[in-house]
Design a protein around this motif. Structure first.
Motif, short mmCIF file in Angstrom:
data_model
loop_
_atom_site.label_atom_id
_atom_site.label_comp_id
_atom_site.label_asym_id
_atom_site.label_seq_id
_atom_site.Cartn_x
_atom_site.Cartn_y
_atom_site.Cartn_z
N PHE A 1 -3.27 0.23 -13.18
CA PHE A 1 -4.29 -0.37 -12.33
C PHE A 1 -4.81 -1.68 -12.91
O PHE A 1 -5.09 -2.63 -12.17
N ARG A 2 -4.92 -1.75 -14.21
CA ARG A 2 -5.37 -2.99 -14.83
C ARG A 2 -4.42 -4.14 -14.50
O ARG A 2 -4.85 -5.29 -14.35
N LYS A 3 -3.15 -3.84 -14.36
CA LYS A 3 -2.16 -4.87 -14.04
C LYS A 3 -2.10 -5.19 -12.55
O LYS A 3 -1.96 -6.34 -12.15
N SER A 4 -2.17 -4.15 -11.72
CA SER A 4 -1.96 -4.36 -10.28
C SER A 4 -3.24 -4.59 -9.50
O SER A 4 -3.26 -5.29 -8.50
N GLY A 5 -4.32 -3.95 -9.94
CA GLY A 5 -5.57 -4.04 -9.20
C GLY A 5 -5.51 -3.35 -7.85
O GLY A 5 -6.36 -3.59 -6.99
N ALA A 6 -4.53 -2.49 -7.63
CA ALA A 6 -4.33 -1.87 -6.32
C ALA A 6 -5.19 -0.61 -6.18
O ALA A 6 -4.92 0.40 -6.81
N ASN A 7 -6.20 -0.69 -5.33
CA ASN A 7 -7.07 0.46 -5.13
C ASN A 7 -6.32 1.65 -4.54
O ASN A 7 -6.65 2.79 -4.82
N ALA A 8 -5.31 1.38 -3.72
CA ALA A 8 -4.53 2.48 -3.14
C ALA A 8 -3.87 3.30 -4.23
O ALA A 8 -3.73 4.52 -4.10
N TYR A 9 -3.47 2.64 -5.32
CA TYR A 9 -2.82 3.34 -6.43
C TYR A 9 -3.81 4.25 -7.15
O TYR A 9 -3.56 5.45 -7.30
N ILE B 1 0.81 -1.22 0.00
CA ILE B 1 0.00 0.00 0.00
C ILE B 1 0.85 1.27 0.00
O ILE B 1 0.60 2.18 -0.81
N PRO B 2 1.88 1.40 0.87
CA PRO B 2 2.67 2.63 0.81
C PRO B 2 3.36 2.84 -0.53
O PRO B 2 3.44 3.97 -1.03
N VAL B 3 3.84 1.76 -1.14
CA VAL B 3 4.48 1.90 -2.45
C VAL B 3 3.45 2.24 -3.51
O VAL B 3 3.72 3.03 -4.43
N ALA B 4 2.24 1.70 -3.39
CA ALA B 4 1.17 2.02 -4.34
C ALA B 4 0.80 3.50 -4.26
O ALA B 4 0.59 4.16 -5.29
N SER C 1 -4.52 -9.75 -11.94
CA SER C 1 -4.00 -8.78 -10.99
C SER C 1 -4.29 -9.19 -9.55
O SER C 1 -5.15 -10.02 -9.27
N VAL C 2 -3.54 -8.55 -8.65
CA VAL C 2 -3.72 -8.79 -7.22
C VAL C 2 -4.25 -7.52 -6.60
O VAL C 2 -3.62 -6.48 -6.65
#
Length: 235
Positions: A182-190, A133-136, A232-233
């Motif tokens: 986002f399509r690759k990572s799926g990270a909402n924080a990003y 999350i912090p890196v995102a 994605s994760v």
């Protein structure tokens, strides 16, 4: 030597976080840094939005300390550490450079963003609160900030169009980049960090520059409707 990446992550994180105390504050390129002064360009979020750096600085320090303490030499953490170190190392002198050269600051922030995104995409599936999350958030803010810098600098040199046109281009560029990542990572924080930047643009422009406000608002809706790829994760 196998533990050097964890140590380098902590060192570069500390230098990055301490660097603002060693140089003049930066709140946008000064009038004398560009041929066409850019004072509060429409692509730039309202000042309050930059408070997110407090969260980024603090969380990155916690992540680096935890990584050295509990995940030293962990292969999944090491996979993301090198690009993060590169981003932080380039970011350490960024404020000093930005106070001198808009062009070099723009080049450097794109390098920082690319490396941070690489680290974000390599982040381990575990320890989301300690690393992912912090890196995102860091990568998301740099994604937005890089296009803000590009829009301000390009408008300042009168390239192709003016500040208004570069505001449109900067927002669209950030949206395209964010969608791809986002399509690759799926990270909402990003993606929510980029949404934060877009809200800042809306606040900065308000009804006085309705077209930029509307584009930023549509961008927020579009980002919130995107779904990550199946591989994605999600964080």
């Amino acid at each position: 030597m196998k533990n050097i990446k964890a140590l380098l992550t902590l060192i570069t994180t500390v230098t990055f976080v301490v660097s603002p105390a060693l140089t003049s504050p930066f709140s946008g390129f000064r009038a004398d840094q560009l041929p066409i002064p850019q004072i509060d360009p429409p692509v730039q979020p309202a000042g309050y939005a930059f408070a997110i750096w407090g969260l980024i600085y603090g969380w990155l320090v916690v992540a680096a300390v935890f990584g050295l303490w509990k995940r030293i030499g962990a292969p999944d953490w090491d996979h993301a550490r090198l690009p993060l170190v590169i981003s932080l190392a380039v970011g350490t002198p960024w404020l000093a450079v930005a106070n001198q050269s808009a062009v070099w600051a723009t080049i450097m922030i794109f390098i920082m963003a690319a490396a941070a995104i690489h680290a974000h995409l390599r982040a381990p599936a575990r320890d989301q609160g300690w690393f992912g999350i912090p890196v995102a958030i860091y990568a998301g803010w740099l994604t937005a900030a890089s296009f803000v810098s590009l829009g301000s600098t390009a408008a300042g040199y009168g390239l192709i169009t003016g500040a208004q046109g570069w505001a449109y281009a900067g927002i669209l560029g950030a949206l395209i980049a964010t969608t791809a990542v986002f399509r690759k990572s799926g990270a909402n924080a990003y993606r929510l960090t980029v949404v934060w930047a877009l809200v800042g643009i809306i606040v900065a422009n308000g009804t006085e520059n309705l077209s930029v406000t509307a584009l930023a608002a549509l961008g927020i809706v579009a980002l919130l409707l995107i779904r990550p790829s199946a591989a994605s994760v999600t964080s």
